[in-house]
Design a protein around this motif. Structure first.
Motif, PDB file in Angstrom:
ATOM      1  N   CYS A   8      -4.223  -1.542  -4.975  1.00 27.18           N
ATOM      2  CA  CYS A   8      -3.858  -1.155  -6.009  1.00 27.18           C
ATOM      3  C   CYS A   8      -3.930  -2.037  -7.184  1.00 27.18           C
ATOM      4  N   ASN A  10      -2.512  -1.132  -9.844  1.00 31.33           N
ATOM      5  CA  ASN A  10      -1.287  -1.165 -10.759  1.00 31.33           C
ATOM      6  C   ASN A  10      -0.278  -1.767 -10.385  1.00 31.33           C
ATOM      7  N   CYS A  11      -0.031  -1.683  -9.063  1.00 32.43           N
ATOM      8  CA  CYS A  11       1.118  -2.249  -8.401  1.00 32.43           C
ATOM      9  C   CYS A  11       0.529  -3.536  -7.436  1.00 32.43           C
ATOM     10  N   LYS A  13      -0.489  -3.259  -4.360  1.00 33.42           N
ATOM     11  CA  LYS A  13      -0.396  -2.545  -3.205  1.00 33.42           C
ATOM     12  C   LYS A  13      -1.627  -2.602  -2.465  1.00 33.42           C
ATOM     13  N   CYS A  31      -2.512   5.664  -4.639  1.00 31.18           N
ATOM     14  CA  CYS A  31      -1.718   4.923  -3.972  1.00 31.18           C
ATOM     15  C   CYS A  31      -0.595   5.113  -3.520  1.00 31.18           C
ATOM     16  N   GLU A  33       2.161   3.669  -2.841  1.00 30.30           N
ATOM     17  CA  GLU A  33       3.247   2.820  -3.356  1.00 30.30           C
ATOM     18  C   GLU A  33       3.886   3.514  -4.826  1.00 30.30           C
ATOM     19  N   CYS A  34       2.593   3.601  -5.704  1.00 32.73           N
ATOM     20  CA  CYS A  34       3.213   4.321  -6.971  1.00 32.73           C
ATOM     21  C   CYS A  34       2.699   5.413  -7.366  1.00 32.73           C
TER      22      CYS A  34
HETATM   23 ZN    ZN Z   1      -0.056   1.328  -6.809  1.00 25.18          ZN
END
Ligand code: ZN
Length: 67
Positions: A8, A10-11, A13, A31, A33-34
């Protein structure tokens, strides 16, 4: 079914995603995670053992001493 590694953006992950269809675009991957759809597929390179395997085989034949 193919399993791909995704990261990811973004985060950060990294996770594995089982793709039902191989034609699923990366933008469809969510994702875990986020929840963002900013994952990119990682190319998991298996360990490539090079092209030159070094054999260290000495010629051990012909040393039998007949008398
Ligand atoms: Zn993420």
């Amino acid at each position: 079914m193919p399993i791909f590694d995704y990261e990811c953006k973004n985060c950060g992950k990294v996770y594995e995603e089982l793709l039902i269809s191989s034609s699923t675009p990366d933008s469809e991957i969510e994702c875990p995670e986020c929840g963002q759809h900013q994952s990119v597929r990682r190319i998991s390179a298996p360990s490539i053992g090079g092209s030159g395997s070094s054999f260290s085989g000495g010629g051990g034949c012909g040393s039998s001493g007949f008398s």
